[in-house]
Design an enzyme around this catalytic site. Structure first.
Site, PDB file in Angstrom:
ATOM      1  N   HIS A  92      13.813 -17.520  14.977  1.00  0.00           N
ATOM      2  CA  HIS A  92      14.906 -16.595  15.320  1.00  0.00           C
ATOM      3  C   HIS A  92      14.304 -15.404  16.059  1.00  0.00           C
ATOM      4  CE1 HIS A  92      18.128 -13.766  15.242  1.00  0.00           C
ATOM      5  NE2 HIS A  92      17.603 -13.035  14.266  1.00  0.00           N
ATOM      6  N   HIS A  94      15.056 -11.943  19.002  1.00  0.00           N
ATOM      7  CA  HIS A  94      15.990 -11.069  19.712  1.00  0.00           C
ATOM      8  C   HIS A  94      15.557 -11.003  21.178  1.00  0.00           C
ATOM      9  CE1 HIS A  94      16.529  -8.752  15.626  1.00  0.00           C
ATOM     10  NE2 HIS A  94      16.950 -10.005  15.576  1.00  0.00           N
ATOM     11  N   TYR A 119      16.230 -29.732  31.179  1.00  0.00           N
ATOM     12  CA  TYR A 119      15.377 -29.328  30.067  1.00  0.00           C
ATOM     13  C   TYR A 119      16.170 -28.564  29.019  1.00  0.00           C
ATOM     14  CZ  TYR A 119      12.193 -30.752  33.640  1.00  0.00           C
ATOM     15  OH  TYR A 119      11.578 -31.483  34.592  1.00  0.00           O
TER      16      TYR A 119
END
Length: 210
Positions: A92, A94, A119
């Site tokens: 995860h 940002h 892709y």
């Protein structure tokens, strides 16, 4: 790969993501499934300076077994693991371009980024948008769980991507591909890009089992 090597691997790839500007400060978290639970980067830790010995060790129920206190977003990882038995790792971030897309209005909530490249289709497929939840909102776990069974990646509104893979390398490569495609998507705003057709997408799924 044994747990000691997995811990080292998390640190190496975390540092790589940090050094290339895909995560900043103490943002982002990485987890890897083990035979008896999963490893997770600790809360308020920088992916660029992780200590293998301090990585959080969780059991299958999300209870801390050893190491530092886990990321406050541990429930995101647990929700995806619960829904995806094939997931061996989750990243995860940002990251700038993906987070920018997550802040856009009028996105297709079923597929935030169109199939611009083969892709992206092979590594991500469809990228559903999860409506905004404040950081740490436990309701976000249910929202992720509801989509993760059919999707290896989701985009959290006004937040960033959560991406799973069979291995840590696969999850890292997929989130990198997502970030690059998000950059293309932003660059193409106001243009009329050519996207892959349904037939071309089906061919990719057939040939590459994506």
């Amino acid at each position: 790969m044994n747990e000691s090597l997995l811990r080292e691997h998390i640190c190496i790839l975390g540092a790589s993501l940090y050094q290339r500007g895909l995560t900043a400060g103490s943002s982002g978290n990485i987890s890897v499934r083990t035979d008896d639970g999963w490893l997770l980067t600790p809360t308020n830790s920088c992916l660029g300076t992780l200590d293998p010995a301090r990585i959080s060790k969780m059991d299958d129920n999300g209870t801390l077994l050893s190491g530092d206190a886990p990321s406050k977003e541990a429930f995101l990882h647990r929700a995806m693991y619960d829904a995806r038995s094939q997931a061996g790792a989750i990243v995860h971030l940002h990251s700038t371009h993906s987070a920018a897309v997550s802040c856009m209005s009028n996105l297709d909530h079923h597929s935030c980024i169109p199939p611009l490249t083969p892709y992206f289709v092979m590594k991500i497929g469809q990228l559903p948008l999860i409506p905004y939840h404040r950081p740490g909102d436990p309701d976000l776990a249910g929202a992720i769980h509801g989509l993760a069974a059919k999707h290896s990646a989701v985009l959290l509104a006004n937040h960033g991507p959560v991406v799973s893979g069979k291995t840590l390398e696969a999850a890292v490569y997929a989130i990198e591909e997502l970030e690059e495609t998000a950059k293309l998507f932003l660059l193409l705003q106001g243009h009329n890009p050519r996207v892959l057709t349904e037939e071309q997408i089906a061919e990719l799924h057939t040939l590459f089992k994506s």
